[in-house]
Design an enzyme around this catalytic site. Structure first.
Site, mmCIF file in Angstrom:
data_model
loop_
_atom_site.group_PDB
_atom_site.id
_atom_site.type_symbol
_atom_site.label_atom_id
_atom_site.label_comp_id
_atom_site.label_asym_id
_atom_site.label_seq_id
_atom_site.Cartn_x
_atom_site.Cartn_y
_atom_site.Cartn_z
ATOM 1 C CE LYS A 1 -4.472 -1.448 1.694
ATOM 2 N NZ LYS A 1 -4.307 -2.895 2.035
ATOM 3 C CD GLU B 1 -11.271 5.507 1.793
ATOM 4 O OE1 GLU B 1 -11.128 6.660 1.347
ATOM 5 O OE2 GLU B 1 -10.785 4.494 1.265
ATOM 6 C CB SER C 1 -0.368 -8.197 -1.221
ATOM 7 O OG SER C 1 -1.151 -9.041 -0.399
HETATM 8 C C1 LIG Z 1 -5.148 -3.859 1.549
HETATM 9 C C2 LIG Z 1 -4.478 -5.123 1.248
HETATM 10 C C3 LIG Z 1 -4.876 -5.928 0.160
HETATM 11 C C4 LIG Z 1 -6.067 -5.621 -0.699
HETATM 12 O O1 LIG Z 1 -6.009 -4.421 -1.409
HETATM 13 P P1 LIG Z 1 -5.751 -4.381 -2.982
HETATM 14 O O2 LIG Z 1 -6.009 -2.968 -3.348
HETATM 15 O O3 LIG Z 1 -6.716 -5.333 -3.611
HETATM 16 O O4 LIG Z 1 -4.355 -4.786 -3.223
HETATM 17 C C5 LIG Z 1 -4.153 -7.078 -0.116
HETATM 18 N N1 LIG Z 1 -3.109 -7.451 0.653
HETATM 19 C C6 LIG Z 1 -2.704 -6.700 1.714
HETATM 20 C C7 LIG Z 1 -1.545 -7.182 2.509
HETATM 21 C C8 LIG Z 1 -3.375 -5.529 2.047
HETATM 22 O O5 LIG Z 1 -2.972 -4.809 3.103
#
Ligand SMILES: *Cc1c(COP(=O)(O)O)cnc(C)c1O
Length: 398
Positions: free
Chosen positions: A94, A116, A382
């Site tokens: 993020k 938000e 992610s």
């Molecule tokens: C917020 C988040 C997501 C989901 O958000 P996307 O915009 O779909 O990437 C996925 N993995 C993690 C670790 C997150 O913090």
């Protein structure tokens, strides 16, 4: 090989195929229009790119490694690489986006930032870059979410942000979004609104995808170095709103030989009434300012989603992914809580990496494929699982 990427990217009107656009109240038009008119000029300036790259390198810790997971590869019979977004500062992808947007805000002369947040991850990433730049930060968060996600509320406060509770409606993400919109309407001149995924009115989905595209840019270079070719056979990523997936797919969109696998959270199962698998259960409509696919009742009310993972607990997907789904370019898979948690524990035991529960949804989808032994598979990891310790403990099966 012909590059067909343009048909998957935003057009001049702000649409991905038939999805996207800017469906916003008239009062918000000047704010969004100011951003739309300026964002490309700003992010294409040499000075901007230099600062963005420098911060990604020295502050976020990029490039993140592309790690060959040998034991995972052995289990699934393919060559599996993990793109380690879990090693980014603040623990997930993020921050790539919030760094980009804070630089845009600065270029537009904005002094204050609003955001938000649902689970608090985007709020923390926003509070982080506001501290970095010395800008005032207000994060709207549903009162119910504040109680559920106390550690992230405290993190934001330590970082100097003000967390304002949204006390209307269900007191969750959608209500926090409404409050943030209202704030922006009332403070158009000095405030920038940082949206956390490839959602919202044009130009947000395109802008966020561009900032996250650093993920696939790095994958290309890293694969070329390790494998002698820059295209993998598969890229797996989980989709909440879709920003990590958009980033992981971006530079492969036009290379149709690269299979794109998107995983959505199916909660307790798609027929249980407790799911967040938008493409399986939803249909076209307007959500958060763009035409997209969302879970809704027959008369168009947004259906409350459910997933064990807070980051995937969202009733829609961004227009970027609605178009990938609609065109068949990406394959969407539904992954239940059970499948995701099992995959998260498996990665922990096989590779010594405890993944975010969101990312575990991408890992779980590996089970659904028959790979060839020389297939090159990239899974976008992610985020890391530190924030999910409670969830793992409650799950208990490890
Ligand atoms: C917020 C988040 C997501 C989901 O958000 P996307 O915009 O779909 O990437 C996925 N993995 C993690 C670790 C997150 O913090």
């Amino acid at each position: 090989m012909t590059d067909t990427s343009s048909k998957y990217l935003v057009d001049e009107r702000g649409y991905f195929g038939k999805f996207g656009g800017a469906y916003i109240p008239e009062m918000l038009y000047p704010n969004v229009e100011e951003l739309r008119e300026n964002y490309l000029k700003i992010i294409n300036e040499h000075g901007f790119k230099e600062r963005f790259d420098q911060l990604l390198k020295d502050y976020v810790g990029r490039p993140t490694p592309l790690y060959h997971a040998a034991r995972l590869s052995e289990k699934y019979g393919a060559k599996i690489y993990l793109k380690r977004e879990d090693l980014c500062h603040t623990g997930a992808h993020k921050v790539n986006n919030t760094i980009g947007q804070i630089l845009v805000a600065e270029a537009l002369g904005k002094k204050k930032i609003i955001a938000e947040t649902g689970a608090g991850q985007h709020g923390v990433a926003t509070a982080t870059v506001c501290a970095l730049m010395g800008l005032e930060c207000i994060v709207y968060m549903g009162e119910v979410d504040m109680a559920r996600q106390k550690p992230n509320v405290e993190r934001m406060k330590i970082l100097g942000a003000e967390v304002r509770p949204a006390t209307s409606g269900s007191k969750t993400l959608k209500d926090a979004t409404n409050e943030a919109m209202r704030h922006w309407i009332n403070n158009p001149a000095d405030t920038h609104y940082i949206i956390g995924s490839v959602v919202g009115p044009h130009p947000y989905p395109d802008m966020v995808a561009r900032f996250q595209s650093v993920i696939s840019e790095e994958i290309k270079h890293q694969l070329l170095e390790k494998e002698g070719k820059s295209d993998p056979d598969y890229v797996f990523a989980c989709v909440g709103g879709g920003s990590n997936a958009a980033g992981a797919y971006y530079h492969f969109l036009g290379h149709e030989n690269v299979k794109l696998i998107a995983t959505e959270a199916a909660g307790l199962g798609n027929h249980s009434g407790k799911s967040a698998a938008t493409t399986a259960l939803g249909r076209e409509g307007v959500l958060h300012g763009s035409r997209t696919i969302l879970m809704q009742t027959d008369d168009g009310q947004v259906v409350e989603p459910y997933s064990i993972s807070a980051g995937l607990d969202y009733p829609g997907i961004g227009p970027f992914h609605a178009h990938l789904f609609d065109s068949g370019r990406a394959l969407f898979e539904s992954i239940t809580d059970e499948q995701a948690m099992t995959a998260g524990v498996l990665l922990s035991k096989l590779e010594g990496i405890i993944p975010a529960v969101e990312s575990s949804h991408a890992l779980a989808a590996l089970e659904n494929f028959q790979f060839k032994s020389d297939d090159i598979v990239v899974v976008n990891l992610s985020g890391r699982g530190d924030k999910d310790l409670e969830t793992y403990i409650k799950w208990g099966k490890y």
